[in-house]
Design an enzyme around this catalytic site. Sequence first.
Site, mmCIF file in Angstrom:
data_model
loop_
_atom_site.group_PDB
_atom_site.id
_atom_site.type_symbol
_atom_site.label_atom_id
_atom_site.label_comp_id
_atom_site.label_asym_id
_atom_site.label_seq_id
_atom_site.Cartn_x
_atom_site.Cartn_y
_atom_site.Cartn_z
ATOM 1 N N GLY A 91 -15.407 -81.164 58.415
ATOM 2 C CA GLY A 91 -14.847 -82.404 58.944
ATOM 3 C C GLY A 91 -15.716 -82.882 60.089
ATOM 4 O O GLY A 91 -16.610 -83.705 59.941
ATOM 5 N N ARG A 127 -8.540 -86.210 72.617
ATOM 6 C CA ARG A 127 -9.127 -84.872 72.752
ATOM 7 C C ARG A 127 -9.210 -84.371 74.197
ATOM 8 O O ARG A 127 -8.898 -83.203 74.456
ATOM 9 C CB ARG A 127 -10.500 -84.793 72.068
ATOM 10 C CG ARG A 127 -10.461 -85.172 70.580
ATOM 11 C CD ARG A 127 -11.736 -84.809 69.833
ATOM 12 N NE ARG A 127 -11.887 -83.381 69.692
ATOM 13 C CZ ARG A 127 -12.669 -82.634 70.436
ATOM 14 N NH1 ARG A 127 -13.418 -83.186 71.365
ATOM 15 N NH2 ARG A 127 -12.717 -81.339 70.276
ATOM 16 N N TYR A 135 -7.034 -81.117 74.541
ATOM 17 C CA TYR A 135 -7.781 -79.845 74.505
ATOM 18 C C TYR A 135 -8.662 -79.649 75.729
ATOM 19 O O TYR A 135 -9.510 -78.743 75.719
ATOM 20 C CB TYR A 135 -8.707 -79.794 73.281
ATOM 21 C CG TYR A 135 -8.092 -80.197 71.973
ATOM 22 C CD1 TYR A 135 -7.075 -79.447 71.389
ATOM 23 C CD2 TYR A 135 -8.536 -81.329 71.302
ATOM 24 C CE1 TYR A 135 -6.526 -79.824 70.174
ATOM 25 C CE2 TYR A 135 -7.993 -81.707 70.088
ATOM 26 C CZ TYR A 135 -6.989 -80.952 69.537
ATOM 27 O OH TYR A 135 -6.453 -81.324 68.340
ATOM 28 N N CYS A 153 0.258 -94.848 81.340
ATOM 29 C CA CYS A 153 1.060 -94.306 82.440
ATOM 30 C C CYS A 153 1.308 -92.811 82.286
ATOM 31 O O CYS A 153 2.433 -92.380 81.993
ATOM 32 C CB CYS A 153 2.373 -95.067 82.515
ATOM 33 S SG CYS A 153 2.063 -96.809 82.720
ATOM 34 N N GLU A 154 0.273 -92.039 82.423
ATOM 35 C CA GLU A 154 0.334 -90.572 82.360
ATOM 36 C C GLU A 154 -0.804 -90.046 83.217
ATOM 37 O O GLU A 154 -1.944 -90.525 83.086
ATOM 38 C CB GLU A 154 0.040 -90.070 80.933
ATOM 39 C CG GLU A 154 1.005 -90.451 79.870
ATOM 40 C CD GLU A 154 2.085 -89.409 79.640
ATOM 41 O OE1 GLU A 154 2.014 -88.311 80.234
ATOM 42 O OE2 GLU A 154 3.003 -89.711 78.875
#
Length: 426
Positions: free
Chosen positions: A280, A317, A321, A354-355
């Site tokens: 992939g 990502r 991670y 908003c994070e």
Amino acid sequence: MTLAFERNGSLCVEGVSLADIAARFGTPCYVYSRAALTQAYLSYTDTLRAHGLIDRAMVCYAIKANSNLAVLNVFARLGAGFDIVSGGELARVLAAGGSPDKIVFSGVGKKPAEITEALKVGIHCFNIESASELTTLNEVAARLECIAKISLRVNPDVDAKTHPYISTGLKSSKFGVAYTEARAIYRHAASLENIKVVGIDCHIGSQILDPAPAAEAVDKLLALVDALAEDGIVIEHIDVGGGMGITYRSDEIAPSTAEYLAPTLAKLASRKEKLIFEPGRSLVGNAGLLLTRVDVLKHGIDKNFAIVDAAMNDLMRPAMYDAWHEIVKVQSTPVGADDTPLQKRTYEIVGPVCESGDWLGHDRNLALNEGDLLAILSAGAYGMAMASNYNTRPRAVEVMIDGCDAHLIRQRENAAQLFALESLLP
Ligand code: LLP
């Protein structure tokens, strides 16, 4: 990593400048290179040819990495097969011109409706992950009066030495069946009327940079294939999954396809089984980047923030991670807004969501003005494919460069489309 190169003061992909792409299609924008996709695919087929294995091998692109129809179509035209994990992915492959008989269907929770569709179009093989799934498949195949070809995903219990969230070959993983149970499940499969055992498969994880674990997994599969032969079960193909890593940071050098596959292929060369590969990331990761614009510069007390128009919903990502993507300026801007020479500063590159977890790069040393374009590199795999509409943000447009042409391969959504399937109470 090397997708974009500088020409006349702007980064380009193939023959097209990224500044032109941004002007024409807006940002955020995923940009892919047809030449890079092609080169990545050919690195697999060339390697297989060099080992004398091309005539009995199939490269099945794992479409979860990037399932845009144009990307799939590029691979279909090159003769690729496809690894799918849902009915939706099956529909995509067929819409993109992929051959059903080159499709393998992976995944731990296939639904009867998805199995039905796959049986109807005649896919190559179901990669089975549990005894229960085998029962369901046998029942559906019986109803359709056909035979389902299966491979069993065996968990070889090798450590891929990658991020724990993308390591899948350990005993504790939800994927595959335990190595020690595989032989019994195969015997059961062989006894089922509407099932034909054709293969064995494994997938030990993703973004793997060391070739050794894949070769170790193959050793285990081969021992099982030989044990199964004693039981009268003939394995026609060995599917070694995907997992080859790519270079994300300049100080992390991934092996070439030839280097990565060599130890695995050495073990398979003297065998007679057909081979399947499910890459992939390595086919698409470095064939794509995410183009974004700096909307706001905010010089805080502790940190400087560059708030860009791409966010965690576009590229998950980093948040998910802690992944590193190189971030580079598309055009050099020597002076700042006040006409003084522009100084590099250490920036947090963040989106407008908003994070606090909405970040794309920490501690990037860049000389930035508001309005500058940035390219977030190595974003072709698990970028758009994992994008969401969080904060009711339309997802990015996607553009494929082919020589000097830029093709819009996915339009930008508008807000009305995002809630078109919702309804008010009566
Ligand atoms: N085959 C199976 C059964 C898989 O589960 C996967 C990926 C592949 C093949 C392709 O693996 P690759 O060649 O791309 O490593 N979202 C994560 C990666 C998840 C991989 C899931 N399975 C990321 O962004 O790093």
